[in-house]
Write a protein that holds these residues in place. Structure first.
Motif, PDB file in Angstrom:
ATOM      1  N   ILE A  42       1.004  -1.192   0.095  1.00 33.89           N
ATOM      2  CA  ILE A  42       0.083   0.164  -0.151  1.00 33.89           C
ATOM      3  C   ILE A  42       0.853   1.037   0.023  1.00 33.89           C
ATOM      4  N   THR A  43       0.134   2.227  -0.868  1.00 33.53           N
ATOM      5  CA  THR A  43       1.238   3.519  -1.027  1.00 33.53           C
ATOM      6  C   THR A  43       0.818   4.822   0.486  1.00 33.53           C
ATOM      7  N   VAL A  44       1.384   5.787  -0.225  1.00 34.63           N
ATOM      8  CA  VAL A  44       0.746   6.886   0.738  1.00 34.63           C
ATOM      9  C   VAL A  44      -0.088   7.916   0.780  1.00 34.63           C
ATOM     10  N   ASP A  45       0.405   7.846  -1.081  1.00 32.95           N
ATOM     11  CA  ASP A  45      -1.425   8.055  -2.473  1.00 32.95           C
ATOM     12  C   ASP A  45      -2.787   7.182  -1.638  1.00 32.95           C
ATOM     13  N   GLN A  46      -2.218   5.331  -2.243  1.00 33.70           N
ATOM     14  CA  GLN A  46      -3.555   4.887  -1.152  1.00 33.70           C
ATOM     15  C   GLN A  46      -4.132   5.298   0.154  1.00 33.70           C
ATOM     16  N   MET A  47      -3.065   5.561   1.096  1.00 35.81           N
ATOM     17  CA  MET A  47      -3.258   5.520   2.233  1.00 35.81           C
ATOM     18  C   MET A  47      -4.381   7.342   2.236  1.00 35.81           C
ATOM     19  N   ILE A  48      -3.445   7.810   1.691  1.00 35.03           N
ATOM     20  CA  ILE A  48      -4.738   9.483   2.074  1.00 35.03           C
ATOM     21  C   ILE A  48      -5.738   9.392   1.047  1.00 35.03           C
ATOM     22  N   MET A  62       1.308   5.634   8.459  1.00 34.49           N
ATOM     23  CA  MET A  62       2.098   5.400   7.115  1.00 34.49           C
ATOM     24  C   MET A  62       2.269   3.892   7.201  1.00 34.49           C
ATOM     25  N   PRO A  63       2.300   4.340   5.743  1.00 32.37           N
ATOM     26  CA  PRO A  63       2.636   2.823   5.199  1.00 32.37           C
ATOM     27  C   PRO A  63       4.382   2.925   4.986  1.00 32.37           C
ATOM     28  N   PHE A  64       4.519   1.280   4.912  1.00 29.89           N
ATOM     29  CA  PHE A  64       5.869   0.592   4.671  1.00 29.89           C
ATOM     30  C   PHE A  64       6.460   2.050   3.601  1.00 29.89           C
ATOM     31  N   GLY A  65       7.918   1.758   3.976  1.00 29.71           N
ATOM     32  CA  GLY A  65       8.540   3.091   2.912  1.00 29.71           C
ATOM     33  C   GLY A  65       8.718   4.366   3.108  1.00 29.71           C
ATOM     34  N   SER A  66       7.558   4.589   3.535  1.00 29.89           N
ATOM     35  CA  SER A  66       7.296   6.221   3.523  1.00 29.89           C
ATOM     36  C   SER A  66       7.410   6.551   4.837  1.00 29.89           C
ATOM     37  N   TYR A  67       8.432   6.010   5.941  1.00 27.63           N
ATOM     38  CA  TYR A  67       8.888   6.556   7.043  1.00 27.63           C
ATOM     39  C   TYR A  67      10.684   5.760   7.477  1.00 27.63           C
ATOM     40  N   GLN A  68      10.968   4.957   7.321  1.00 30.90           N
ATOM     41  CA  GLN A  68      12.051   4.150   7.615  1.00 30.90           C
ATOM     42  C   GLN A  68      13.438   4.584   7.538  1.00 30.90           C
ATOM     43  N   GLY A  69      13.213   5.212   6.160  1.00 28.14           N
ATOM     44  CA  GLY A  69      14.683   6.184   5.876  1.00 28.14           C
ATOM     45  C   GLY A  69      14.632   7.067   6.431  1.00 28.14           C
ATOM     46  N   ASN A  70      15.266   8.902   5.591  1.00 27.34           N
ATOM     47  CA  ASN A  70      15.288   9.312   6.449  1.00 27.34           C
ATOM     48  C   ASN A  70      14.302  10.791   6.862  1.00 27.34           C
ATOM     49  N   THR A  86       8.167  15.332   5.384  1.00 29.36           N
ATOM     50  CA  THR A  86       7.759  15.420   3.620  1.00 29.36           C
ATOM     51  C   THR A  86       6.289  14.308   3.756  1.00 29.36           C
ATOM     52  N   ASN A  87       6.438  13.407   4.112  1.00 31.74           N
ATOM     53  CA  ASN A  87       5.285  12.067   4.138  1.00 31.74           C
ATOM     54  C   ASN A  87       4.501  12.277   5.258  1.00 31.74           C
ATOM     55  N   ALA A  88       4.352  12.509   5.941  1.00 35.55           N
ATOM     56  CA  ALA A  88       3.711  12.983   7.333  1.00 35.55           C
ATOM     57  C   ALA A  88       3.223  14.241   7.031  1.00 35.55           C
ATOM     58  N   VAL A  89       3.348  15.622   6.670  1.00 35.76           N
ATOM     59  CA  VAL A  89       2.460  16.775   6.232  1.00 35.76           C
ATOM     60  C   VAL A  89       1.809  16.630   5.686  1.00 35.76           C
ATOM     61  N   ARG A  90       2.274  15.537   4.477  1.00 30.41           N
ATOM     62  CA  ARG A  90       1.255  16.040   3.348  1.00 30.41           C
ATOM     63  C   ARG A  90       0.493  14.466   3.768  1.00 30.41           C
ATOM     64  N   MET A  91       0.172  13.620   3.957  1.00 28.50           N
ATOM     65  CA  MET A  91      -0.731  12.973   4.466  1.00 28.50           C
ATOM     66  C   MET A  91      -1.821  14.059   5.885  1.00 28.50           C
TER      67      MET A  91
END
Ligand code: KIV
Length: 278
Positions: free
Chosen positions: A73-79, A98-106, A112-117
């Motif tokens: 599942i993607t950020v767009d789909q969770m949104i 927050m989906p897999f891959g959207s926060y485990q990196g830097n 950025t992903n969290a604010v968008r969500m």
């Protein structure tokens, strides 16, 4: 949304459930009820039924899309799911995974992903899986003013690492790490922590030590609240029967009978009647 004399947010005559309210519930020993939802219709039903927290879980990947794990599942789909749920909710606090891959990196990408969500769903809070390994991302999201719910124990986004959905933290080492992670999540400012599929005694120990609420799934009774996947507790998902799951309805049976009756009525020209026609 308006504010009453005590500063509570309210929608109509209903007090909105907030992070502050969750904290009060823990202090007063009032248990927190949480269920998942992924769409407008079901979210409206469970909100008016009095649920405290609605989780737009990444379990949407399994339950809505039929995937075998939560990983695709993607950020767009969770949104999309988060926004649909928000459109149906007045009182419950809405938490989006927050989906897999959207926060485990830097941590920068995580914020950025969290604010968008948050902007695009207008949800109340985000949930992230993990402790020490993702603490910098959690800290950065909290610094942006976004409430975070933690998630420890069985973390479905790590299923390929575990290789099994068995109970976690049965051994001393993993139980000790879970306790350390829970302390860390509380220290950085998480508003609550989901504990998934761990021994009841360990969940009780974490709950007794922390001032933030714990919400269990397969974590026994000594926690501050319970969460279930709605389709599972309504009996829509026949093939899934873990020990922790209590079924409150047999929607599989109800929907099957209704559809069979409809098919029969259409085939026999019993539907529509004169009264159902213009
Ligand atoms: O995605 C989900 O539904 C969850 C619950 C199992 C807690 O994270």
């Amino acid at each position: 949304m308006s504010e009453d004399k005590k500063g509570y947010l309210s929608a109509g005559n209903q007090k909105k459930v907030t992070t502050h309210r969750l904290q009060e519930m823990k202090q007063h020993g009032e248990k927190i009820s949480m269920l998942t939802a992924y769409d407008y219709s079901m979210a409206s039903v469970i909100d008016q039924a009095g649920i405290d927290v609605i989780l737009v879980g990444d379990s949407a990947s399994n339950v809505m899309a039929g995937n075998t794990t939560t990983l695709p599942i993607t950020v767009d789909q969770m949104i999309y799911h988060g926004k649909s749920v928000m459109n149906g909710v007045k009182r419950a606090m809405v938490v989006v995974d927050m989906p897999f891959g959207s926060y485990q990196g830097n941590p920068y990408e995580a914020v950025t992903n969290a604010v968008r969500m948050m902007k695009e769903t207008q949800a109340d809070c985000l949930k992230l899986e993990g402790g020490k390994e993702v603490i910098e991302s959690i800290r950065a999201i909290l610094h942006a003013g976004i409430p975070v719910m933690g998630h420890l124990g069985l973390m479905p986004q790590s299923i390929n690492k575990y290789g099994t959905y068995a109970v976690r933290a049965k051994e001393e080492d993993e139980a000790g790490k879970l306790l350390e992670d829970a302390r860390m999540l509380q220290k950085v400012g998480c508003c609550a922590i989901v504990l998934e599929k761990i021994p009841a005694e360990l969940a009780g120990k974490v709950t007794a030590e922390l001032v933030v609420p714990t919400i269990g799934i397969g974590a026994g009774p000594y926690v501050d609240g319970q969460v279930l996947v709605m389709q599972d507790m309504l009996g829509l998902n026949k093939g899934f029967s873990p020990r922790f799951l209590r079924r409150y309805a047999d929607l599989f049976g109800v929907v099957t009978s209704a559809v069979q009756q409809y098919v029969q009525d259409v085939k026999s020209s019993g539907f529509p009647s004169a009264e159902e026609s213009y």
